[in-house]
Enzyme design. Structure first.
Site, short mmCIF file in Angstrom:
data_model
loop_
_atom_site.label_atom_id
_atom_site.label_comp_id
_atom_site.label_asym_id
_atom_site.label_seq_id
_atom_site.Cartn_x
_atom_site.Cartn_y
_atom_site.Cartn_z
N LYS A 99 5.41 3.56 2.79
CA LYS A 99 6.04 3.80 1.40
C LYS A 99 7.37 3.92 1.61
CE LYS A 99 1.73 6.22 0.42
NZ LYS A 99 1.07 7.26 -0.48
N HIS A 116 -0.59 -1.31 -5.18
CA HIS A 116 -0.99 0.07 -4.82
C HIS A 116 -0.70 1.11 -6.01
CE1 HIS A 116 0.13 3.97 -3.12
NE2 HIS A 116 -0.56 3.64 -1.93
N GLU A 122 0.84 3.57 -6.74
CA GLU A 122 2.44 3.97 -7.08
C GLU A 122 3.03 3.01 -7.73
OE1 GLU A 122 3.08 5.01 -2.94
OE2 GLU A 122 1.59 6.76 -3.16
N GLY A 136 -2.41 11.29 -0.99
CA GLY A 136 -1.34 12.03 -0.78
C GLY A 136 -1.71 13.44 -1.12
N SER A 146 -5.84 10.12 1.73
CA SER A 146 -5.85 11.55 2.97
C SER A 146 -6.70 11.10 3.88
CB SER A 146 -6.47 12.49 1.86
OG SER A 146 -5.43 12.80 0.69
P1 PGA Z 1 -2.26 8.93 1.68
O1 PGA Z 1 -1.93 7.59 1.13
O2 PGA Z 1 -2.86 8.47 3.35
O3 PGA Z 1 -1.02 9.81 2.17
O4 PGA Z 1 -3.28 9.82 0.76
C1 PGA Z 1 -2.74 6.38 1.21
C2 PGA Z 1 -1.78 5.27 0.44
O5 PGA Z 1 -1.23 5.47 -0.51
O6 PGA Z 1 -2.08 4.19 0.88
#
Ligand code: PGA
Length: 251
Positions: free
Chosen positions: A10, A97, A99, A176, A215
Site C-alpha cells: 500500500k 483493490h 481502496e 485491515g 487480515s
Molecule cells: P490486510 O490487507 O491484510 O491488512 O487486511 C489486505 C489487502 O488490502 O490486500
C-alpha cells in the site's frame, strides 16, 4: 498450479525501508520456498526499483505495481503506465483493490479497462473483488462478486494464458480490521468465483489462481491456504514486516 503468496505494501515505506524489508524477507525464505509456491510483492511506485534490485532474477519472485492507468503514455498527470511498471521490473499489477474502488471511487468498468489494457501491454493482472459489510448483510455477496468479475474481465481475450490472470477475493470488512473471514465464508465465495470463471473461461477456469485477502496473518495462513479453491493469499498489514511475511510465505 503454484500457490501465490502476495504482499501489498500500500502507501507504506520509503525506498530504504522497502529495500531493508525485502532483504529481510529474502534472507528468511531463499532456499526454503516449497516448489509449489511463488512470492509476489506489490510496492509503491517509488520503491519498485529498490525491491527489484533485491529479488531480481529469483525465478519464484514477481514484482507488482499497485495501480496503473490504462494508456500507453500521454497527458495524465500523476499516473503511471504499464510500460513504466515493466521498465521497473514489474510483471504484475493489481486492479480494483477495495481502496481504489471505495476511497478513490473507481468503477468496475474502469477496473475492467485497466485489466484488459494491462494484459494487452504484457503485464499479468490481479483483479481484486469483494463485498462491503452492508452488501454482505443485505445478502448481496454473490451479486457483487458476479458484477465485479463480469465487468473486470469483460475484455479479456479468450486465448489469454491462465497464469496471467489472478483473482483476489478480499471482503472489504476483513481488510485491515483483524476480522478474517471464516473458512465457510471463504470457501463459499471462492467456489462462486470458480463457477463464474468457468462461465467466462470454460477451458482454463481451473488454472486461474484465486487468492484470499483480508487480515491474513502468520497464525491463520496455514489453515486458509489449504481451503478449497484458495490458490494463495494477498496480505497487507502482516506483509509490511519481512519476518512476519516470511512466516506467511512458508506457512
Ligand atoms: P490486510 O490487507 O491484510 O491488512 O487486511 C489486505 C489487502 O488490502 O490486500
Amino acid at each position: 498450479m503454484k500457490k501465490l503468496m502476495a504482499a501489498n505494501w500500500k502507501m507504506f515505506k520509503t525506498r530504504s525501508e522497502a529495500e531493508e524489508t525485502a532483504r529481510t524477507l529474502l534472507s528468511k525464505i531463499d532456499g526454503k520456498i516449497p516448489e509449489d509456491r511463488e512470492v509476489l510483492v506489490a510496492a509503491p511506485f517509488t520503491s519498485l526499483c529498490a525491491v527489484d534490485s533485491v529479488f531480481g532474477g529469483k525465478p519464484w519472485f514477481h514484482l507488482s505495481g499497485e495501480n496503473m492507468y490504462p494508456a500507453e503514455e500521454g497527458a495524465f498527470t500523476g499516473e503511471i503506465s504499464p510500460h513504466m511498471l515493466k521498465d521497473c521490473g514489474c510483471g504484475f499489477c493489481l486492479a480494483g483493490h477495495s481502496e481504489r474502488r471505495h476511497v478513490m471511487g473507481e468503477t468496475s468498468e474502469f477496473v475492467g479497462e485497466k485489466v484488459s489494457f494491462g494484459l494487452k501491454s504484457g503485464l499479468s493482472m490481479i483483479l481484486c473483488i469483494g463485498e462491503t459489510i452492508e452488501e454482505r448483510k443485505a445478502g448481496k455477496v454473490q451479486q457483487v462478486i458476479d458484477e465485479q468479475l463480469e465487468k473486470g474481465l469483460a475484455d479479456v481475450p479468450a486465448q489469454i494464458l491462465p497464469e496471467r490472470i489472478v483473482v483476489a477475493y478480499e471482503p472489504v470488512w476483513a481488510i485491515g480490521t483483524g476480522e478474517v473471514a471464516g473458512p465457510e465464508e471463504i470457501v463459499e465465495a471462492h467456489t462462486f468465483v470458480r463457477k463464474k470463471l468457468e462461465k467466462i473461461f470454460p477451458e482454463k477456469f481451473n488454472e486461474i489462481r484465486v487468492l484470499y485477502g483480508g487480515s491474513v496473518k502468520p497464525g491463520n495462513c496455514a489453515e486458509i491456504i489449504t481451503l478449497d479453491n484458495v490458490d494463495g493469499v494477498l496480505v497487507g498489514g502482516a506483509s509490511l514486516d519481512g519476518e512476519s511475511f516470511s512466516q506467511i510465505v512458508l506457512a
